[in-house]
Design a protein around this motif. Structure first.
Motif, PDB file in Angstrom:
ATOM      1  N   ALA A   1       0.817  -1.213   0.000  1.00  0.00           N
ATOM      2  CA  ALA A   1       0.000   0.000   0.000  1.00  0.00           C
ATOM      3  C   ALA A   1       0.850   1.262   0.000  1.00  0.00           C
ATOM      4  N   SER A   2       2.149   1.125   0.267  1.00  0.00           N
ATOM      5  CA  SER A   2       3.017   2.295   0.301  1.00  0.00           C
ATOM      6  C   SER A   2       3.211   2.843  -1.104  1.00  0.00           C
ATOM      7  N   LEU A   3       3.144   4.170  -1.235  1.00  0.00           N
ATOM      8  CA  LEU A   3       3.327   4.827  -2.522  1.00  0.00           C
ATOM      9  C   LEU A   3       4.743   5.369  -2.697  1.00  0.00           C
ATOM     10  N   LEU A   4       5.565   5.287  -1.651  1.00  0.00           N
ATOM     11  CA  LEU A   4       6.850   5.985  -1.641  1.00  0.00           C
ATOM     12  C   LEU A   4       8.036   5.046  -1.797  1.00  0.00           C
ATOM     13  N   LYS A   5       9.087   5.575  -2.406  1.00  0.00           N
ATOM     14  CA  LYS A   5      10.383   4.907  -2.462  1.00  0.00           C
ATOM     15  C   LYS A   5      11.467   5.937  -2.146  1.00  0.00           C
ATOM     16  N   ILE A   6      12.562   5.472  -1.539  1.00  0.00           N
ATOM     17  CA  ILE A   6      13.711   6.316  -1.238  1.00  0.00           C
ATOM     18  C   ILE A   6      14.842   5.889  -2.175  1.00  0.00           C
ATOM     19  N   ILE A   7      15.321   6.790  -3.026  1.00  0.00           N
ATOM     20  CA  ILE A   7      16.315   6.457  -4.056  1.00  0.00           C
ATOM     21  C   ILE A   7      17.405   7.533  -4.092  1.00  0.00           C
ATOM     22  N   PRO A   8      18.708   7.178  -4.033  1.00  0.00           N
ATOM     23  CA  PRO A   8      19.223   5.872  -3.615  1.00  0.00           C
ATOM     24  C   PRO A   8      19.352   5.819  -2.095  1.00  0.00           C
ATOM     25  N   ASN A   9      19.441   4.655  -1.545  1.00  0.00           N
ATOM     26  CA  ASN A   9      19.634   4.457  -0.112  1.00  0.00           C
ATOM     27  C   ASN A   9      20.357   3.125   0.088  1.00  0.00           C
TER      28      ASN A   9
END
Length: 553
Positions: free
Chosen positions: A475-483
């Protein structure tokens, strides 16, 4: 014992007024203590309002007025001075007539600075805020520098010691302190041939611990510098695992020292010292002195030092093993243990219970000595493969510390350290001391030392903070790029999100970025000017909060 001078009170007043004051709390068995600049509030549990309470100043033996608050569970001590100790006696309606007794202490006017030193290589790639300090073979030089700065009193409790001569090394520093008018008192283990003791000025009073069969050893390694002094910024406690021998300081033995600038803690250690010394004067009283199992639980255990909660325990009077088990049970992310001698089955059982209940990030390093008594076989059988290792490098892995939650600053990062091996002798016979420091920075410095030794023994550090933090629910809409990132990273969404709040914190909880977006598809955040390490981000949107750990390389 500790004295209260106008300078100390003035410094405390100015410190609290101009630095700002936020309430701090510690927890005793039956009540909490709320700390204020000039008062303490004692809060009992709602179901345990005492039928009687009496408070006495520990050093003057004068009864202290207790004001009852509107809330029947609160009791107030007013006009409290810095570093003041109180004996709190209380009974409950349904209890026996013998009152419970707890010793508490007010905050000092000291800086609360804590420094940690190691005599071996540390792995600073795991540094989160401050690189751990490896003094190598100059650990004694650091101790000597503290002794050289002493202006009033110097109390020493040391298990084993060496010095090259009466004018050089640690003995030379102690003799020089005595020569310039410092009150010096020395306790040493009576069963150990401490080469330093005969090198001390014969006028310096010394006391050897008993050697009877009912007693173990005086295993402390602490120094109290200016505990009794009219300047609260001069009081230090030096302790840790390090004996003062060539192998222990210069290596190849592996050790640590922790130095705390706090007059209240120094006063607590002075109480312990003088219980063994048998006197509060310059000269010992062997008739009144108490060692090992003959001592009483008479010191405060909970302190607020530089905004940090610090616990202090002395063995065998204070039940240190139960505190070790409590720390193990409190862990949320990881446990790292480096202990020379580990023979207690109750502690190993607590560790394995955590493992059996799904807590798997447990790493143990023991020394190769005493293989028949150590719990290494039990731990190796119960923990995951290669999570309980033996240090086989040259010398003794002489540490006695445990790191808890180095990888979870939202929990309660803490390190337990001191002279106390995890043995029955330490628990029931020996004179020992233990500190538990609840602070992410100090905890991480010990972790850096552990990481080096553990990897040297063939272990692998499985850091949850190095896991990419994009594994959210579907359900999450977010991504952290890059990590991990070299400095700049993006918060990315496949669709526009309305009313999104972002807060980014460093490992000590300082807010370094915040922004509210009315609509967001992508946002770039720049950490280029920040130090390498770990960062924590809270993102609030669609009525929920998601937590991310960002690694800056």
């Amino acid at each position: 014992m500790i004295r209260y001078f106008p300078l100390s009170i003035l410094i405390f007043f100015l410190f609290t007024v101009f630095s700002g004051f936020s309430q701090e709390i510690t927890t005793e068995k039956d009540f909490k203590v709320h700390y204020f600049p000039t008062k303490l509030e004692i809060e009992f549990e709602k179901s345990k309002s005492p039928s009687s309470i009496k408070v006495t100043d520990v050093f003057t033996n004068v009864e202290v007025p207790v004001e009852k608050a509107t809330n029947p569970n609160f009791f107030i001590l007013n006009s409290v001075k810095p570093s003041q100790f109180f004996k709190v006696e209380y009974t409950f309606i349904d209890s026996e007539t013998i009152p419970s007794t707890v010793t508490i202490a007010s905050k000092s006017a000291s800086s609360g600075t804590i420094n940690v030193y190691f005599n071996h290589t540390v792995d600073t790639t795991f540094s989160q805020t401050q690189a751990a300090v490896n003094l190598a073979d100059t650990l004694d030089d650091m101790l000597i520098s503290y002794i050289n700065n002493c202006v009033a009193t110097l109390d020493i409790a040391i298990y084993n010691s060496y010095s090259p001569s009466s004018v050089a090394g640690i003995a030379g520093a102690i003799n020089a302190a005595y020569a310039r008018g410092i009150q010096v008192r020395v306790i040493y283990d009576g069963s150990t041939s401490s080469a330093m003791i005969p090198l001390l000025n014969s006028a310096i009073p010394t006391l050897a611990s008993p050697t009877s069969s009912s007693y173990g050893i005086m295993h402390n390694k602490f120094v109290l510098i200016d505990a009794i002094c009219n300047n609260p910024f001069l009081s230090y406690v030096w302790t840790g695992s390090t004996n003062w021998t060539v192998a222990q300081i210069d290596g190849p033995d592996k050790n640590n020292a922790i130095v705390v600038q706090d007059q209240t803690l120094a006063a607590a250690y002075t109480l312990e010292f003088e219980e063994m010394w048998g006197s509060s004067t310059a000269l010992p009283n062997s008739t009144n002195s108490k060692f090992g199992p003959y001592k009483t639980n008479n010191t405060p255990h909970n302190f607020i030092i530089g905004g940090k909660t610090v616990e202090s325990y002395f063995s065998p009077s204070d039940g240190t093993t139960s505190k070790i088990v409590n720390a193990i049970n409190s862990a949320n992310s990881d446990i790292e243990i480096a202990v020379m001698n580990f023979t207690r089955t109750d502690i190993s059982s607590a560790i394995l219970n955590r493992q059996n209940n799904g807590f798997t990030n447990i790493n143990v390093l023991l020394d190769s000595s005493n293989p028949s008594g150590n719990q290494i076989t039990t731990l190796q059988s119960g923990l995951l493969p290669n999570h309980a290792l033996v240090d086989s490098a040259s010398g003794i892995m002489h540490h006695k510390f445990m790191v808890v939650d180095n990888f979870d600053n939202n929990s309660d990062p803490q390190v337990l350290t001191g002279s106390h091996n995890w043995s029955t002798a330490a628990e029931t016979k020996n004179d020992e001391n233990t500190l538990i420091v609840h602070d992410a920075n100090i905890t991480n410095q010990y972790f850096q030392a552990f990481a080096f030794l553990y990897q040297l023994a063939g272990g692998t550090i499985n850091s949850p903070l190095f896991t990419i933090e994009n594994n959210r629910s579907e359900a999450s809409l977010l991504k952290i790029i890059p990590n991990p990132t070299n400095g700049i990273f993006e918060i990315v969404s496949n669709e526009a999100i309305n009313d999104l709040d972002v807060h980014l914190y460093d490992v000590i909880g300082k807010l370094i970025f915040e922004k509210q977006f009315t609509s967001l598809n992508a946002c770039s955040i720049d950490l280029s000017s920040e130090r390498t390490g770990f960062y924590f981000m809270d993102v609030n949107y669609c009525g929920k909060t998601e937590h991310y750990k960002i690694v800056k390389k």
